[in-house]
Design a protein around this motif. Structure first.
Motif, PDB file in Angstrom:
ATOM      1  N   ILE A 142      12.853   4.963 -10.207  1.00 30.90           N
ATOM      2  CA  ILE A 142      13.227   5.267  -8.829  1.00 30.90           C
ATOM      3  C   ILE A 142      12.125   4.777  -7.897  1.00 30.90           C
ATOM      4  O   ILE A 142      10.939   5.043  -8.126  1.00 30.90           O
ATOM      5  CB  ILE A 142      13.434   6.782  -8.626  1.00 30.90           C
ATOM      6  CG1 ILE A 142      14.563   7.295  -9.531  1.00 30.90           C
ATOM      7  CG2 ILE A 142      13.745   7.091  -7.167  1.00 30.90           C
ATOM      8  CD1 ILE A 142      15.934   6.761  -9.181  1.00 30.90           C
ATOM      9  N   MET A 143      12.518   4.073  -6.852  1.00 30.08           N
ATOM     10  CA  MET A 143      11.562   3.600  -5.847  1.00 30.08           C
ATOM     11  C   MET A 143      11.677   4.472  -4.605  1.00 30.08           C
ATOM     12  O   MET A 143      12.769   4.663  -4.062  1.00 30.08           O
ATOM     13  CB  MET A 143      11.838   2.141  -5.486  1.00 30.08           C
ATOM     14  CG  MET A 143      11.093   1.665  -4.250  1.00 30.08           C
ATOM     15  SD  MET A 143       9.369   1.251  -4.566  1.00 30.08           S
ATOM     16  CE  MET A 143       9.531  -0.445  -5.088  1.00 30.08           C
ATOM     17  N   LEU A 153      13.120   7.516   2.101  1.00 29.24           N
ATOM     18  CA  LEU A 153      14.155   6.782   1.381  1.00 29.24           C
ATOM     19  C   LEU A 153      13.877   6.787  -0.115  1.00 29.24           C
ATOM     20  O   LEU A 153      12.724   6.876  -0.541  1.00 29.24           O
ATOM     21  CB  LEU A 153      14.219   5.331   1.881  1.00 29.24           C
ATOM     22  CG  LEU A 153      14.438   5.140   3.388  1.00 29.24           C
ATOM     23  CD1 LEU A 153      14.057   3.737   3.813  1.00 29.24           C
ATOM     24  CD2 LEU A 153      15.878   5.436   3.763  1.00 29.24           C
ATOM     25  N   ARG A 154      14.958   6.666  -0.883  1.00 30.71           N
ATOM     26  CA  ARG A 154      14.818   6.599  -2.334  1.00 30.71           C
ATOM     27  C   ARG A 154      15.985   5.805  -2.896  1.00 30.71           C
ATOM     28  O   ARG A 154      17.130   5.994  -2.486  1.00 30.71           O
ATOM     29  CB  ARG A 154      14.795   7.995  -2.947  1.00 30.71           C
ATOM     30  CG  ARG A 154      14.593   8.000  -4.460  1.00 30.71           C
ATOM     31  CD  ARG A 154      14.447   9.412  -4.985  1.00 30.71           C
ATOM     32  NE  ARG A 154      15.642  10.204  -4.713  1.00 30.71           N
ATOM     33  CZ  ARG A 154      15.706  11.525  -4.889  1.00 30.71           C
ATOM     34  NH1 ARG A 154      14.635  12.201  -5.288  1.00 30.71           N
ATOM     35  NH2 ARG A 154      16.829  12.172  -4.627  1.00 30.71           N
ATOM     36  N   ALA A 155      15.678   4.886  -3.835  1.00 24.60           N
ATOM     37  CA  ALA A 155      16.731   4.061  -4.432  1.00 24.60           C
ATOM     38  C   ALA A 155      16.384   3.737  -5.871  1.00 24.60           C
ATOM     39  O   ALA A 155      15.211   3.724  -6.258  1.00 24.60           O
ATOM     40  CB  ALA A 155      16.905   2.778  -3.626  1.00 24.60           C
ATOM     41  N   GLU A 156      17.407   3.491  -6.667  1.00 29.75           N
ATOM     42  CA  GLU A 156      17.206   3.125  -8.068  1.00 29.75           C
ATOM     43  C   GLU A 156      16.813   1.654  -8.164  1.00 29.75           C
ATOM     44  O   GLU A 156      17.401   0.795  -7.498  1.00 29.75           O
ATOM     45  CB  GLU A 156      18.484   3.368  -8.872  1.00 29.75           C
ATOM     46  CG  GLU A 156      18.852   4.837  -9.016  1.00 29.75           C
ATOM     47  CD  GLU A 156      20.066   5.033  -9.909  1.00 29.75           C
ATOM     48  OE1 GLU A 156      20.539   4.013 -10.480  1.00 29.75           O
ATOM     49  OE2 GLU A 156      20.525   6.171 -10.037  1.00 29.75           O
ATOM     50  N   ASP A 193       0.827  -1.211   0.000  1.00 32.18           N
ATOM     51  CA  ASP A 193       0.000   0.000   0.000  1.00 32.18           C
ATOM     52  C   ASP A 193       0.857   1.254   0.000  1.00 32.18           C
ATOM     53  O   ASP A 193       0.581   2.216  -0.736  1.00 32.18           O
ATOM     54  CB  ASP A 193      -0.919  -0.025   1.220  1.00 32.18           C
ATOM     55  CG  ASP A 193      -1.841   1.191   1.268  1.00 32.18           C
ATOM     56  OD1 ASP A 193      -2.665   1.333   0.353  1.00 32.18           O
ATOM     57  OD2 ASP A 193      -1.708   1.997   2.211  1.00 32.18           O
ATOM     58  N   ARG A 194       1.923   1.257   0.799  1.00 29.98           N
ATOM     59  CA  ARG A 194       2.795   2.432   0.884  1.00 29.98           C
ATOM     60  C   ARG A 194       3.561   2.637  -0.416  1.00 29.98           C
ATOM     61  O   ARG A 194       3.768   3.776  -0.858  1.00 29.98           O
ATOM     62  CB  ARG A 194       3.752   2.258   2.064  1.00 29.98           C
ATOM     63  CG  ARG A 194       4.276   3.570   2.635  1.00 29.98           C
ATOM     64  CD  ARG A 194       5.055   3.361   3.927  1.00 29.98           C
ATOM     65  NE  ARG A 194       4.176   2.981   5.037  1.00 29.98           N
ATOM     66  CZ  ARG A 194       4.610   2.745   6.272  1.00 29.98           C
ATOM     67  NH1 ARG A 194       5.903   2.858   6.549  1.00 29.98           N
ATOM     68  NH2 ARG A 194       3.759   2.414   7.224  1.00 29.98           N
ATOM     69  N   CYS A 195       3.992   1.543  -1.038  1.00 27.88           N
ATOM     70  CA  CYS A 195       4.716   1.644  -2.312  1.00 27.88           C
ATOM     71  C   CYS A 195       3.811   2.219  -3.414  1.00 27.88           C
ATOM     72  O   CYS A 195       4.248   3.030  -4.236  1.00 27.88           O
ATOM     73  CB  CYS A 195       5.249   0.286  -2.727  1.00 27.88           C
ATOM     74  SG  CYS A 195       6.690  -0.276  -1.810  1.00 27.88           S
ATOM     75  N   ARG A 196       2.561   1.786  -3.438  1.00 28.59           N
ATOM     76  CA  ARG A 196       1.626   2.289  -4.449  1.00 28.59           C
ATOM     77  C   ARG A 196       1.391   3.787  -4.302  1.00 28.59           C
ATOM     78  O   ARG A 196       1.363   4.538  -5.289  1.00 28.59           O
ATOM     79  CB  ARG A 196       0.297   1.550  -4.332  1.00 28.59           C
ATOM     80  CG  ARG A 196       0.304   0.141  -4.917  1.00 28.59           C
ATOM     81  CD  ARG A 196      -0.984  -0.568  -4.580  1.00 28.59           C
ATOM     82  NE  ARG A 196      -1.090  -1.879  -5.223  1.00 28.59           N
ATOM     83  CZ  ARG A 196      -1.998  -2.795  -4.891  1.00 28.59           C
ATOM     84  NH1 ARG A 196      -2.874  -2.538  -3.915  1.00 28.59           N
ATOM     85  NH2 ARG A 196      -2.025  -3.956  -5.518  1.00 28.59           N
ATOM     86  N   LYS A 197       1.224   4.246  -3.069  1.00 30.14           N
ATOM     87  CA  LYS A 197       0.954   5.671  -2.840  1.00 30.14           C
ATOM     88  C   LYS A 197       2.152   6.545  -3.163  1.00 30.14           C
ATOM     89  O   LYS A 197       2.006   7.650  -3.681  1.00 30.14           O
ATOM     90  CB  LYS A 197       0.532   5.885  -1.381  1.00 30.14           C
ATOM     91  CG  LYS A 197      -0.840   5.318  -1.049  1.00 30.14           C
ATOM     92  CD  LYS A 197      -1.179   5.545   0.424  1.00 30.14           C
ATOM     93  CE  LYS A 197      -2.563   4.976   0.753  1.00 30.14           C
ATOM     94  NZ  LYS A 197      -2.902   5.137   2.199  1.00 30.14           N
ATOM     95  N   LEU A 198       3.359   6.040  -2.851  1.00 28.58           N
ATOM     96  CA  LEU A 198       4.567   6.838  -3.048  1.00 28.58           C
ATOM     97  C   LEU A 198       5.134   6.726  -4.458  1.00 28.58           C
ATOM     98  O   LEU A 198       5.925   7.580  -4.879  1.00 28.58           O
ATOM     99  CB  LEU A 198       5.648   6.404  -2.042  1.00 28.58           C
ATOM    100  CG  LEU A 198       5.362   6.702  -0.560  1.00 28.58           C
ATOM    101  CD1 LEU A 198       6.377   6.008   0.335  1.00 28.58           C
ATOM    102  CD2 LEU A 198       5.373   8.204  -0.298  1.00 28.58           C
ATOM    103  N   ASN A 199       4.721   5.694  -5.210  1.00 23.47           N
ATOM    104  CA  ASN A 199       5.268   5.462  -6.546  1.00 23.47           C
ATOM    105  C   ASN A 199       4.143   5.210  -7.550  1.00 23.47           C
ATOM    106  O   ASN A 199       4.012   4.101  -8.092  1.00 23.47           O
ATOM    107  CB  ASN A 199       6.231   4.262  -6.519  1.00 23.47           C
ATOM    108  CG  ASN A 199       7.344   4.413  -5.499  1.00 23.47           C
ATOM    109  OD1 ASN A 199       8.362   5.047  -5.752  1.00 23.47           O
ATOM    110  ND2 ASN A 199       7.139   3.812  -4.320  1.00 23.47           N
ATOM    111  N   PRO A 200       3.312   6.216  -7.827  1.00 25.72           N
ATOM    112  CA  PRO A 200       2.157   6.006  -8.707  1.00 25.72           C
ATOM    113  C   PRO A 200       2.543   5.669 -10.148  1.00 25.72           C
ATOM    114  O   PRO A 200       1.745   5.064 -10.872  1.00 25.72           O
ATOM    115  CB  PRO A 200       1.415   7.349  -8.634  1.00 25.72           C
ATOM    116  CG  PRO A 200       2.440   8.336  -8.200  1.00 25.72           C
ATOM    117  CD  PRO A 200       3.378   7.602  -7.310  1.00 25.72           C
TER     118      PRO A 200
END
Length: 300
Positions: free
Chosen positions: A104-105, A96-99, A55-62
């Motif tokens: 970018i995730m 956090l942010r990573a390639e 859920d958090r990944c979907r919201k932060l990485n649309p």
């Protein structure tokens, strides 16, 4: 059965927040990841299930197709390399942010302050267990060194002579260990904490493996007794059971020391029996000193 907490190893890494030094640890078990943050005064934590991570990944990485990614392992890798991937940090939030493949995730850790029980379970209890074991080992080693000095003195009195003088040691004095303890700064405390936790991890793994072997070798009819023994080998989470657990730990330590002493006595007896047959590169024997004219002290 052994609690899962007892089997977990926590590695703590330094992290700077507003120029203050904190420590962060990431624990992965089954499909859950725990992120722990402490300054040795308070503790903050975030528990991440697969559902929360998705859920958090979907919201932060649309713009990313999260379902096509192995998102759980990707997030775990990002968290395990946190210091490299931080773009913003506070005691409540770590951004956090990573390639990754495809772009970018981004991922956020949302921390909440833990309770005093959390602090006891995660910080204080492992430190207490480490201190107890270090204290036991310290006493055991002091006793062993003192007995070795006595053994060497006995050999010398009976005519033994060391050939390689460069390995000869002076008689140990306990006063040599006494030093003035300086008031440590936060970095010193953090280094000692990390060292103690590493010791706890190694000792805890040894205890767990030993208990597992004992449990495996037990008959199925003794399962209940075995589980009770296993549980008592670790400090209980419930405050009411702490005293009982400490008694069990002390008993285990006492048995260990008695066993070691018994082994030492056996070794000493064996040495006395074979003393006349010993021949090494480092020790030679001189004729014993004369007691009376024409008489020598017998060698046993």
């Amino acid at each position: 059965m052994i609690s899962d907490e007892s089997k977990q190893h926590r590695t703590w890494n330094n992290i700077k927040i507003n120029n203050d030094t904190y420590m962060v640890s990431v624990i992965q078990k089954d499909n859950t990841i725990k992120v722990l943050l402490t300054n040795l005064i308070e503790i903050w934590m975030d528990t991440l299930t697969k559902e929360i991570i998705l859920d958090r990944c979907r919201k932060l990485n649309p713009l990313l197709n999260i379902e096509d990614l192995n998102y759980y392992d990707v997030v775990l890798n990002i968290l395990n390399n946190m210091s490299r991937n931080i773009i913003n940090v506070s005691v409540e939030h770590i951004k956090l942010r990573a390639e990754v493949d495809g772009g970018i995730m981004k991922f956020d850790v949302n921390l909440t302050k833990g309770t005093s029980q959390d602090f006891w379970e995660i910080i204080t209890k492992p430190l207490c267990i480490s201190s107890m074991e270090i204290s036991r080992q310290h006493k055991f080693l002091l006793d062993l060194v003192k007995k070795k000095d006595e053994e060497i003195s006995e050999y010398k009195a009976e005519g033994a002579e060391l050939i390689r003088k460069n390995i000869e040691t002076k008689r140990f004095k306990e006063e040599q260990l006494k030093i003035t303890i300086l008031d440590p700064n936060i970095i010193d405390c953090i280094n000692i904490f990390q060292s103690a936790m590493n010791f706890y991890n190694v000792f805890n793994l040894y205890e767990y493996n030993k208990i597992s072997e004992e449990s495996t070798s037990s008959n199925s009819s003794n399962n209940d007794d075995t589980q009770e023994t296993v549980q008592n080998r670790f400090v209980q989470n419930d405050g009411k059971n702490i005293c009982n657990s400490e008694d069990t730990t002390v008993q285990r330590i006492t048995e260990s020391v008695h066993s070691e002493k018994k082994k030492q006595n056996k070794d000493t007896t064996s040495k006395k029996v074979t003393r006349n047959k010993i021949g090494t590169a480092n020790i030679s024997y001189r004729p014993p000193k004369k007691l009376k004219k024409g008489l020598y002290e017998p060698i046993l």
